[in-house]
Write a protein that holds these residues in place. Structure first.
Motif, PDB file in Angstrom:
ATOM      1  N   ASP B 404      -4.395   3.465   4.496  1.00 44.02           N
ATOM      2  CA  ASP B 404      -2.924   3.513   4.473  1.00 44.02           C
ATOM      3  C   ASP B 404      -2.275   2.137   4.393  1.00 44.02           C
ATOM      4  OD1 ASP B 404      -2.817   6.213   4.531  1.00 44.02           O
ATOM      5  OD2 ASP B 404      -2.410   6.394   6.682  1.00 44.02           O
ATOM      6  N   LYS B 452      -6.443  -1.261  -2.405  1.00 46.11           N
ATOM      7  CA  LYS B 452      -6.698   0.110  -1.941  1.00 46.11           C
ATOM      8  C   LYS B 452      -5.486   0.687  -1.199  1.00 46.11           C
ATOM      9  CE  LYS B 452      -9.632   0.431   1.468  1.00 46.11           C
ATOM     10  NZ  LYS B 452     -10.844   0.547   2.305  1.00 46.11           N
ATOM     11  N   THR B 453      -4.903  -0.115  -0.310  1.00 48.89           N
ATOM     12  CA  THR B 453      -3.865   0.434   0.583  1.00 48.89           C
ATOM     13  C   THR B 453      -2.451   0.253   0.049  1.00 48.89           C
ATOM     14  OG1 THR B 453      -3.603  -1.654   1.777  1.00 48.89           O
ATOM     15  CG2 THR B 453      -5.299  -0.135   2.564  1.00 48.89           C
ATOM     16  N   ASN B 454      -2.237  -0.791  -0.762  1.00 52.08           N
ATOM     17  CA  ASN B 454      -0.921  -1.089  -1.333  1.00 52.08           C
ATOM     18  C   ASN B 454       0.149  -1.409  -0.288  1.00 52.08           C
ATOM     19  OD1 ASN B 454      -1.894   1.666  -3.213  1.00 52.08           O
ATOM     20  ND2 ASN B 454      -2.006  -0.404  -4.014  1.00 52.08           N
ATOM     21  N   PHE B 481       1.567  -8.682  -6.174  1.00 47.30           N
ATOM     22  CA  PHE B 481       2.880  -8.036  -6.348  1.00 47.30           C
ATOM     23  C   PHE B 481       2.739  -6.633  -6.938  1.00 47.30           C
ATOM     24  CE2 PHE B 481       6.852  -7.353  -8.724  1.00 47.30           C
ATOM     25  CZ  PHE B 481       7.755  -7.558  -7.702  1.00 47.30           C
ATOM     26  N   ASP B 482       1.952  -6.531  -7.974  1.00 47.32           N
ATOM     27  CA  ASP B 482       1.846  -5.239  -8.662  1.00 47.32           C
ATOM     28  C   ASP B 482       1.021  -4.223  -7.889  1.00 47.32           C
ATOM     29  OD1 ASP B 482       3.453  -5.793 -10.800  1.00 47.32           O
ATOM     30  OD2 ASP B 482       1.852  -6.726 -11.954  1.00 47.32           O
ATOM     31  N   HIS B 483       0.505  -4.630  -6.753  1.00 48.46           N
ATOM     32  CA  HIS B 483      -0.269  -3.681  -5.953  1.00 48.46           C
ATOM     33  C   HIS B 483       0.475  -3.292  -4.685  1.00 48.46           C
ATOM     34  CE1 HIS B 483      -3.875  -4.012  -8.451  1.00 48.46           C
ATOM     35  NE2 HIS B 483      -3.497  -5.258  -8.614  1.00 48.46           N
ATOM     36  N   LEU B 484       1.644  -3.837  -4.502  1.00 47.17           N
ATOM     37  CA  LEU B 484       2.381  -3.553  -3.268  1.00 47.17           C
ATOM     38  C   LEU B 484       3.307  -2.367  -3.469  1.00 47.17           C
ATOM     39  CD1 LEU B 484       3.224  -7.177  -2.139  1.00 47.17           C
ATOM     40  CD2 LEU B 484       1.558  -5.614  -1.131  1.00 47.17           C
ATOM     41  N   ASP B 485       3.259  -1.471  -2.527  1.00 50.71           N
ATOM     42  CA  ASP B 485       4.087  -0.271  -2.596  1.00 50.71           C
ATOM     43  C   ASP B 485       5.277  -0.389  -1.651  1.00 50.71           C
ATOM     44  OD1 ASP B 485       4.567   2.241  -3.715  1.00 50.71           O
ATOM     45  OD2 ASP B 485       3.691   3.268  -1.987  1.00 50.71           O
ATOM     46  N   GLN B 486       5.322  -1.442  -0.888  1.00 47.93           N
ATOM     47  CA  GLN B 486       6.429  -1.670   0.031  1.00 47.93           C
ATOM     48  C   GLN B 486       6.382  -3.133   0.442  1.00 47.93           C
ATOM     49  OE1 GLN B 486       5.925  -0.363   4.184  1.00 47.93           O
ATOM     50  NE2 GLN B 486       4.286   0.949   3.446  1.00 47.93           N
ATOM     51  N   PRO B 487       7.469  -3.619   1.044  1.00 51.53           N
ATOM     52  CA  PRO B 487       7.463  -5.033   1.438  1.00 51.53           C
ATOM     53  C   PRO B 487       6.337  -5.328   2.429  1.00 51.53           C
ATOM     54  CG  PRO B 487       9.655  -4.076   1.656  1.00 51.53           C
ATOM     55  CD  PRO B 487       8.720  -2.945   1.397  1.00 51.53           C
ATOM     56  N   GLY B 525       7.808   3.129   5.187  1.00 56.74           N
ATOM     57  CA  GLY B 525       7.726   2.555   3.839  1.00 56.74           C
ATOM     58  C   GLY B 525       6.832   3.336   2.911  1.00 56.74           C
ATOM     59  N   MET B 526       5.921   4.116   3.491  1.00 59.07           N
ATOM     60  CA  MET B 526       5.003   4.903   2.660  1.00 59.07           C
ATOM     61  C   MET B 526       5.706   6.102   2.044  1.00 59.07           C
ATOM     62  SD  MET B 526       1.794   4.778   5.261  1.00 59.07           S
ATOM     63  CE  MET B 526       0.839   6.065   4.501  1.00 59.07           C
ATOM     64  N   GLY B 527       6.882   6.433   2.580  1.00 57.27           N
ATOM     65  CA  GLY B 527       7.620   7.548   2.009  1.00 57.27           C
ATOM     66  C   GLY B 527       6.913   8.870   2.217  1.00 57.27           C
TER      67      GLY B 527
END
Lengths: 418, 529
Positions: B404, B452-454, B481-487, B525-527
């Motif tokens: 996660d 893996k976790t983003n 940057f392109d692997h981040l799903d949240q700050p 942030g994971m929504g």
């Protein structure tokens, strides 16, 4: 500050609309652009998108209810907002009902102020979401969307401030196809002995309501003609030998309808309560059968379009109609419609008018039939067409004149290429 | 000076007093303009001589030498001399108005070159022509030297420029900030997380003392320096237990003078004959030693062309939670990580400490070894009877595998992190950095996890301002940057330095509760609905 969502004026001058299906429930968080409800208009079933982000506090209208345009249908709390006195909000709203768009503009700055609780969260995305135009997606999501060729505009973000996050993409195919899935019988069929009930979709209800209304309130009358189409078939064959795209009989029919309406402009007219409205240009609706039912996207300015362009535009509209991506405005307007069942081999049929259009031409299959030519019976290709006309604005003589013009054009099809 | 006096070091402080600091006079800058008077306060024999008289200077130095050779310790010579020109450039100071031409002329009259010539002529050792010859010879030598370095500047007639080919390649700019680590080639590495051999249980702090004991036994160059490290049975916490008894002259209890003994360590490291292990009782004391720690030790290698290694280990202990108050409770990692030259290790277990200390003591670079009072008392398993293994530079440890979020932490925060993960039920991947500096960070492990976790949560205990995670977060967002799903989220203490009140201290630092809050932030942030 919480926002009152009001019944939108989806169609110009419409005074009321029916809320067909809620697509959110109380407690859901929504983002800008996320569909809130299917709203039934006279023309079609539209998805009404949220203009603000926040949490659904209350849904004020039941499914199937008809509501005056501008009446409150729901309340959305701004992000982070709690403890909203909905009743008081609604009471205060009665006297001074702001238009939905105004409400959304009010909401954005407030939502910024209310997200300062967490410094980490009060970052730029909140501020930028004011415009309601930018789509917020995490860097990862943007990359994945690029790689998978996904349209993020149709994805609802569930992250903070409505940001589209990785999890939202996991269901993206379902998200996009959900409304369509409901339309197919298999997904919602309840099997019972001897019959099955397929629950009505919004679109099915809309079709039922509108056509009932049309057939029972608009005085239809019918004019039938046989068209000799040997020349048309030959011309189409020749055209298709050199055309990069396949031109159909229907494309020629559309052009002929448009040209006939130019030649007989009195027929390019619709009924309104105050006046007969005559149009300068020819907008023709084309019936498209989809899994969910009939849609009639409108082709604009057909009088100035070539057959190839017509073909191209019809194909494009039909494709989008079948994938559920037509915009509401593409379903509106037009004075005339064409319904073609020729591909099913029907000999003739008549169509129900699609208000406010005053005419609809039912086109059947071109078949070889015995015809009398110069006193002897020969074999010719014949296509029977039936014009349904609104007698309030089109009298019998006018309908006959128009149909004669149409027949002449379709039987001398070279004129259609000029 | 005090340190040299206390330890009777054979050192002479030779002060050329040229009377000016740029335009400010010594008389303006101090109530005792005899700089030589300072040494007396430390019990150091001191001379003030005419620096324009080479013979007087020579005689004073003979006396100072005698003191040093007799074991009398340091000495101090102040020579009165003069800076003929301004601080820099070819113009006299009088041109800038802070002194008179007459003053300059009076010192010019005492020019030591003229004086030596005059006295030698009087003694019949040389004649005028000989003096002229010597002067000419010297000037010619200078011209030859200059010709090696300068050439006429084609763009500015009449001016010279440094020969372009002599300038270094700009690509050399970051070369030699640290060594290349090749000194570690061939060492025996051991990864405690995958070690399956026999283990024994030890207290963290005992492992600290034990591995130092082992290394001092094997490498007699190692010298330990620090406050109270020689007493109290191993210093204030027992980290040097048994060392002074066993290695008498090599465990030096210092006066409270971090700048002095850090500087001494830096000098020893540059010299290379000894391997200093310096201890700061509290990390915050790096501020009083900042000139030596950051301006000298950290920069020395690069400043001198990258050739001269600075093998020095600086140990210090983070004491957050001990109640020692605002000037004692910082985490130094952030400051060291953003300063050049230093490598940083932050072991979270006894087994890691042994391997990391062995590596630190072999590296030819200054290495900060961060310890924590909370860890000292913890019992941990270490490979039985093995104090000689190495944990390689740039090797982080994954303490928990998850999908996660990547939680990055170090030192004492691993335990609260794992507790918080347990409490929240978030499937976190927990990375124990071990190596914190820019050059030694394990980007492979970090990158693999983020892909893996983003999502990233950086967890540290100390104050926000000087925290470590700031630069790391910056680096991560650009690399991934392109692997981040949240700050990238961070858990740190507050803005204030933890004060002495127990309540305020706890409020100022991060613990399990704060990590839980950080994980919940990530969860939001994971929504997902």
């Amino acid at each position: 500050m919480a926002i009152i969502v009001r019944m939108p004026e989806v169609l110009a001058n419409a005074s009321e609309a029916a809320l067909q299906t809620w697509m959110v429930k109380e407690g859901d968080s929504v983002v800008v652009g996320q569909p809130l409800a299917e709203i039934e208009t006279e023309k079609a079933n539209v998805e009404y998108d949220s203009e603000v982000e926040g949490t659904i506090l209350r849904l004020l209208v039941g499914e199937g209810d008809s509501v005056a345009v501008g009446d409150p249908i729901g309340v959305i709390a701004a992000p982070g907002e709690s403890d909203v006195d909905v009743d008081r909000l609604l009471a205060g709203a009665v006297d001074d009902p702001p238009a939905p768009t105004e409400a959304s503009e009010d909401a954005a700055p407030v939502s910024i102020a209310q997200t300062t609780a967490s410094s980490a969260q009060a970052a730029a995305p909140d501020a930028a979401s004011e415009s309601g135009e930018r789509l917020f997606a995490s860097p990862l999501v943007r990359r994945l969307a690029r790689e998978r060729n996904l349209d993020l505009a149709s994805v609802a973000g569930s992250g903070p401030s409505g940001r589209i996050v990785r999890r939202d993409l996991e269901g993206v195919h379902q998200t996009q196809s959900a409304p369509r899935a409901e339309l197919t019988a298999s997904s919602s069929v309840v099997p019972t002995p001897g019959y099955i009930d397929v629950p009505h979709t919004g679109m099915r209800r809309a079709i039922a309501r509108r056509l009932t209304e049309s057939k029972s309130t608009v005085p239809h009358f019918y004019v039938v003609a046989d068209c000799r189409v040997d020349a048309l078939l030959e011309l189409r064959r020749q055209v298709n030998e050199i055309s990069p795209r396949r031109i159909s009989i229907n494309d020629f029919v559309i052009k002929a309808v448009a040209k006939a309406l130019v030649e007989v402009p009195e027929a390019n007219v619709i009924w309104t309560e105050e006046a007969s409205r005559r149009f300068d240009t020819v907008d023709v609706a084309v019936a498209v059968s989809t899994d969910g039912g009939l849609l009639t996207p409108v082709l604009r300015g057909v009088e100035s379009l070539g057959v190839a362009t017509i073909s191209e535009q019809v194909t494009e509209l039909a494709d989008r109609a079948r994938s559920g991506r037509l915009k509401q405005h593409e379903l509106e307007g037009g004075s005339f419609a064409i319904s073609n069942l020729g591909m099913f081999g029907v000999d003739e049929f008549s169509a129900i008018l699609n208000p406010p259009q005053s005419g609809i031409l039912a086109v059947s299959a071109a078949k070889q039939r015995p015809v009398v030519e110069n006193g002897s019976v020969v074999v010719g290709s014949v296509m029977t067409v039936t014009l349904s006309a609104d007698h309030r604005v089109v009298d019998g003589a006018l309908a006959a004149t128009w149909l004669a013009a149409f027949v002449r054009l379709i039987e001398n099809p070279l004129a259609l290429l000029i | 000076m005090n340190l040299s006096s206390a330890w009777k070091l054979p050192i002479t402080f030779f002060v050329e007093n040229n009377l000016y600091a740029v335009s400010t006079t010594v008389a303006e800058a101090t109530g005792e303009p005899r700089l030589s008077a300072r040494a007396l306060g430390f019990g150091i024999p001191s001379w003030q001589v005419d620096g324009m008289d080479p013979l007087a200077v020579h005689l004073a130095m003979k006396e100072a030498e005698a003191v040093m050779r007799e074991g009398g310790g340091p000495s101090f010579i102040e020579v009165e001399t003069y800076r003929f020109f301004h601080q820099n450039g070819p113009y006299p100071g009088s041109a800038f108005g802070y002194r008179t031409k007459e003053e300059e002329a009076s010192w010019r009259a005492r020019d030591p070159l003229d004086r030596v010539a005059k006295e030698m002529i009087a003694l019949g050792l040389i004649d005028e022509a000989g003096v002229a010859d010597v002067r000419d010879q010297a000037q010619k030598a200078m011209l030859v030297a200059i010709a090696q370095l300068l050439e006429p500047d084609p763009d500015q007639p009449g001016k010279r420029r440094i020969i372009p080919a002599l300038w270094p390649d700009p690509g050399f700019v970051n070369v030699g900030i640290r060594g290349d680590g090749s000194e570690l080639a061939g060492v025996r590495t051991l990864e405690p997380t995958s070690y399956t051999g026999e283990v024994e249980t030890t207290k963290f702090v005992d492992a600290v003392a034990a591995v130092m004991d082992r290394r001092m036994d094997q490498d007699e160059r190692i010298i330990v320096l620090g406050e109270d490290v020689h007493r109290l049975n191993g210093g204030t916490n027992g980290a040097t237990k048994g060392l002074s008894k066993k290695f008498g002259g090599r465990v030096l209890g210092t006066p409270i003078s971090e700048n002095a003994f850090a500087g001494l360590g830096g000098g020893m490291a540059l010299d290379g004959r000894f391997r200093p292990v310096v201890e700061f009782m509290y990390p915050d004391f790096m501020w009083v030693a900042a000139d030596q720690v950051f301006n000298q030790i950290g920069k020395a290698r690069h400043m001198f062309g990258g050739e001269n290694p600075v093998p020095l280990v600086l140990r210090t202990k983070v004491a957050m939670g001990s109640g020692y108050g605002s000037q004692h409770l910082m985490d130094p990692a952030g400051i060291f990580a953003t300063s050049p030259g230093w490598r940083i290790v932050a072991p979270s277990s006894a087994a890691d400490y042994i391997g990391l200390m062995n590596t630190a003591l072999t590296l030819q670079d200054p290495v900060l070894v961060i310890e924590h009072v909370d860890l000292y008392g913890e019992l941990g398993e270490v490979p039985a009877g093995d104090l000689d293994y190495f944990i390689p530079v740039g090797k982080a440890a994954v303490r928990r595998v998850g999908s996660d979020v990547t939680v990055i932490s170090y030192l004492s925060m691993l335990k609260p992190v794992l507790q918080a993960v347990e409490q929240t039920g978030i499937d976190a991947e927990v990375i124990d950095l071990r190596w914190l500096d820019r050059a030694s960070l394990d980007w492979d492990t970090i990158g693999e996890s983020i892909r893996k976790t983003n999502a990233v949560l950086i967890v540290e205990q100390g104050a926000r301002g000087t925290s470590y995670g700031g630069w790391l977060s910056d680096e991560i967002q650009r690399r991934y940057f392109d692997h981040l799903d949240q700050p990238i989220e961070r858990v740190t203490g507050g803005e204030a330095s933890p004060s002495i009140s127990k309540v305020l201290e706890r409020a100022a630092i991060a613990g399990t509760e704060e990590v839980v809050a950080g994980l919940e932030l990530i969860r939001r942030g994971m929504g997902g609905r």
